[in-house]
Motif scaffolding. Structure first.
Motif, PDB file in Angstrom:
ATOM      1  N   TYR A  34       5.936   0.361   4.239  1.00  0.00           N
ATOM      2  CA  TYR A  34       5.341  -0.969   4.376  1.00  0.00           C
ATOM      3  C   TYR A  34       3.850  -0.958   4.047  1.00  0.00           C
ATOM      4  O   TYR A  34       3.337  -1.901   3.457  1.00  0.00           O
ATOM      5  CB  TYR A  34       5.568  -1.532   5.783  1.00  0.00           C
ATOM      6  N   ILE A  38       4.596  -2.057   0.113  1.00  0.00           N
ATOM      7  CA  ILE A  38       4.604  -3.511   0.290  1.00  0.00           C
ATOM      8  C   ILE A  38       3.200  -4.052   0.578  1.00  0.00           C
ATOM      9  O   ILE A  38       2.954  -5.237   0.436  1.00  0.00           O
ATOM     10  CB  ILE A  38       5.601  -3.896   1.412  1.00  0.00           C
ATOM     11  N   ASP A  40       1.767  -4.382   3.418  1.00  0.00           N
ATOM     12  CA  ASP A  40       1.799  -5.199   4.638  1.00  0.00           C
ATOM     13  C   ASP A  40       2.251  -4.298   5.791  1.00  0.00           C
ATOM     14  O   ASP A  40       3.427  -4.282   6.157  1.00  0.00           O
ATOM     15  CB  ASP A  40       2.763  -6.373   4.455  1.00  0.00           C
ATOM     16  N   LEU A  42       3.247  -2.448   9.231  1.00  0.00           N
ATOM     17  CA  LEU A  42       3.861  -2.881  10.489  1.00  0.00           C
ATOM     18  C   LEU A  42       2.835  -2.696  11.604  1.00  0.00           C
ATOM     19  O   LEU A  42       2.178  -1.665  11.678  1.00  0.00           O
ATOM     20  CB  LEU A  42       5.103  -2.047  10.786  1.00  0.00           C
TER      21      LEU A  42
END
Length: 164
Positions: A34, A38, A40, A42
């Motif tokens: 992530y 991505i 982004d 967590l």
């Protein structure tokens, strides 16, 4: 009978450790994915991974006591008679048990103090991560007694050689 109970105890502890490690691996891998793929991250994964690591450390210490992988007093065994060595083992393990008793009682005290405090990103009671200390130390104490009985009295019923 008691051998089966301890075999089950060992299996449950070992499988619990394996499960927690697997969950930690998935959580940390997801965090890396992530964060870097991505873009982004967590917000809860780092905290969760840290708490899992704390539990692994204390439960793993209990397993370490059982399988005698901690630093030991092997040199003394080679230098003194078996009778003296048995006395040393008893004294050392009684000191360990006294220390673990203090850690367990204070660990439960701390866990009760922080039970209404929430973790920053997961919003769970902070008593859950703090309970790793007394729970792990109780399991260490159980295994310390087992190891003492096996080493001093040579009771094979508490230990199956094929499981090592």
């Amino acid at each position: 009978m008691i051998s089966r109970v301890f075999d089950t105890f060992d299996r449950v502890l070992n499988w619990t450790l394996a499960l927690i490690m697997a969950v930690m691996l998935v959580v940390i891998t997801a965090q890396v994915f992530y964060r870097f793929v991505i873009n982004d991250p967590l917000d809860w994964s780092e905290e969760f991974g840290r708490y899992l690591f704390v539990w692994i450390s204390f439960l793993g210490s209990a397993a370490g006591v059982r399988y005698r992988v901690h630093l030991g007093i092997d040199l003394i065994e080679k230098l003194v008679s078996p009778t003296i060595y048995k006395g040393v083992v008893i004294v050392v393990h009684m000191l360990i048990l006294a220390f673990l008793y203090v850690i367990v009682t204070e660990g439960f005290n701390v866990a009760s103090v922080v039970q209404f405090q929430e973790s920053a990103s997961m919003h769970i009671p902070m008593s859950w991560p703090y309970l790793a200390v007394p729970v792990g130390c109780i399991l260490m104490a159980i295994n310390a007694v087992r190891v003492t009985v096996e080493q001093v009295w040579g009771v094979g019923a508490l230990h199956d050689e094929e499981n090592d």
